[in-house]
Design an enzyme around this catalytic site. Structure first.
Site, PDB file in Angstrom:
ATOM      1  N   ASN A  20       0.906  -1.473  -0.024  1.00 26.18           N
ATOM      2  CA  ASN A  20      -0.075   0.348  -0.393  1.00 26.18           C
ATOM      3  C   ASN A  20       0.897   1.467   0.003  1.00 26.18           C
ATOM      4  OD1 ASN A  20      -1.719   2.128   0.528  1.00 26.18           O
ATOM      5  ND2 ASN A  20      -2.180   1.713   2.786  1.00 26.18           N
ATOM      6  N   GLU A  45      -6.275  -4.234  10.716  1.00 29.76           N
ATOM      7  CA  GLU A  45      -4.534  -3.118  10.935  1.00 29.76           C
ATOM      8  C   GLU A  45      -5.192  -2.333  11.972  1.00 29.76           C
ATOM      9  OE1 GLU A  45      -2.454  -2.618   7.125  1.00 29.76           O
ATOM     10  OE2 GLU A  45      -4.180  -1.053   7.433  1.00 29.76           O
ATOM     11  N   GLU A  51      -7.083   5.294   7.557  1.00 26.78           N
ATOM     12  CA  GLU A  51      -6.575   6.529   7.062  1.00 26.78           C
ATOM     13  C   GLU A  51      -8.426   7.078   6.631  1.00 26.78           C
ATOM     14  OE1 GLU A  51      -2.587   6.096   5.341  1.00 26.78           O
ATOM     15  OE2 GLU A  51      -2.190   5.297   6.553  1.00 26.78           O
ATOM     16  N   HIS A  84      -9.207   2.026   4.833  1.00 26.25           N
ATOM     17  CA  HIS A  84      -8.153   1.870   5.269  1.00 26.25           C
ATOM     18  C   HIS A  84      -8.796   2.496   6.625  1.00 26.25           C
ATOM     19  CE1 HIS A  84      -4.161   3.437   6.674  1.00 26.25           C
ATOM     20  NE2 HIS A  84      -3.799   1.766   5.956  1.00 26.25           N
ATOM     21  N   SER A 125       3.207  -1.747  10.259  1.00 28.67           N
ATOM     22  CA  SER A 125       4.300  -1.880  10.652  1.00 28.67           C
ATOM     23  C   SER A 125       4.948  -3.275  10.443  1.00 28.67           C
ATOM     24  CB  SER A 125       4.985  -1.445  12.059  1.00 28.67           C
ATOM     25  OG  SER A 125       4.290   0.074  11.675  1.00 28.67           O
ATOM     26  N   LYS A 167       0.252   4.446  -0.116  1.00 28.16           N
ATOM     27  CA  LYS A 167      -0.470   5.558   0.290  1.00 28.16           C
ATOM     28  C   LYS A 167      -0.319   6.559  -0.677  1.00 28.16           C
ATOM     29  CE  LYS A 167      -0.443   3.599   4.620  1.00 28.16           C
ATOM     30  NZ  LYS A 167       0.099   3.425   5.991  1.00 28.16           N
ATOM     31  N   GLY A 206       2.087   2.580  10.573  1.00 27.80           N
ATOM     32  CA  GLY A 206       3.200   3.799  10.703  1.00 27.80           C
ATOM     33  C   GLY A 206       3.683   4.497  11.437  1.00 27.80           C
TER      34      GLY A 206
HETATM   35  P1  PGA Z   1       2.829   0.120   8.302  1.00 28.95           P
HETATM   36  O1  PGA Z   1       1.539   0.601   6.850  1.00 28.95           O
HETATM   37  O2  PGA Z   1       3.025  -1.497   7.287  1.00 28.95           O
HETATM   38  O3  PGA Z   1       3.628   1.806   7.066  1.00 28.95           O
HETATM   39  O4  PGA Z   1       2.143   0.322   9.326  1.00 28.95           O
HETATM   40  C1  PGA Z   1       0.138  -0.405   6.883  1.00 28.95           C
HETATM   41  C2  PGA Z   1      -1.063   0.363   6.045  1.00 28.95           C
HETATM   42  O5  PGA Z   1      -1.865   0.670   6.596  1.00 28.95           O
HETATM   43  O6  PGA Z   1      -1.445  -0.504   5.145  1.00 28.95           O
END
Ligand code: PGA
Length: 248
Positions: free
Chosen positions: A9, A166, A96, A94, A211, A11, A172
């Protein structure tokens, strides 16, 4: 047998040349794998990426779609557009999108319906915040998310859905759920799916996201109900992403 899946992903990162170099890097290193590899790229990259991955074990996901079929929604992208560009998967729900764009499970439910009608596999994200986990309410949060986003679908439709757990506190942040914490939720999600799908819940791939890095992927993917990962930061670097793909 359910599929092992590693989905990136990106982003809102990378410009054209950086992104296309990354696709090339992944294609060069992916080799012969029985893991389904998916690149969740921003909309402007979709057309080029779909052409580049043709004939490889790599597929393309969009990171979002609109919940209406078409119409006066300036700046939005429809499921039919994604389909016409050869997209096979789409991330929905997601955290976000929930946090910054007010995406609710009711919207997500509409999006999943359109995606399934178009033959695009949804990657449905759910997960609790740190506060919800500290309050001890995380299982209930996940249950409510799953119930409202996935309500109204038949067993056959649910079989097309990929779930990604998640935990918001791990996205992140460099903080990862322990393999045991993740396994607990994955098995809980599978039990909830089994209430509707019975034995067929065993065939649904449930990915962990938050992460995931080359140094923790192996242990996470070794858990019984963890069928792969949704990878943010580490998917922006071909060697790291490839190492995660090869950690099954
Ligand atoms: P990350 O993001 O691996 O940077 O923690 C995962 C995601 O949001 O899908």
């Amino acid at each position: 047998m359910r599929k092992k899946i590693v989905a990136g992903n990106w982003k809102m990162n990378l410009t054209k040349n950086e992104g296309l170099l990354l696709v090339e890097g992944v294609l060069n290193g992916v080799g012969d794998t029985d893991t389904k590899v998916i690149l969740g790229v921003p909309f402007p990259f979709i057309s080029d990426t779909v052409s580049m991955v043709e004939g490889s074990p790599v597929s393309v996901a969009a990171q979002n779609c609109h919940q209406e079929k078409s119409g006066a929604f300036t700046g939005e992208v429809s499921v039919d557009m994604l389909k016409s560009f050869g997209v096979e998967y789409c991330i929905v729900g997601h955290s976000e999108r929930r946090q910054y764009f007010g995406e609710t499970d009711r919207f997500v439910n509409h999006k999943i319906e359109l995606l399934l009608d178009a033959g695009i596999q949804p990657i449905y994200c759910c997960g609790e915040t740190l506060e919800q986990r500290q309050d001890g309410g995380h299982l209930q949060v996940i249950e409510e998310q799953i119930q409202s986003a996935l309500q109204g679908f038949t067993k056959d439709q649910l079989k097309q859905i990929i779930v990604a757990y998640e935990p918001v506190w791990a996205i992140g942040t460099g903080e990862t759920a322990t393999p045991e914490q993740a396994q607990e939720i994955h098995s809980f999600i599978r039990k909830k799916l089994a209430q509707v799908m019975a034995d067929e819940a065993e065939d649904v791939s449930i990915l962990y996201g938050g992460s995931v890095k080359p140094d923790n992927a192996k242990e996470l993917f070794a858990q019984k109900d963890i069928d792969g990962g949704l990878i943010g930061g580490a998917s922006l670097n071909a060697p790291d992403f490839l190492e995660i793909i090869h950690s099954f």
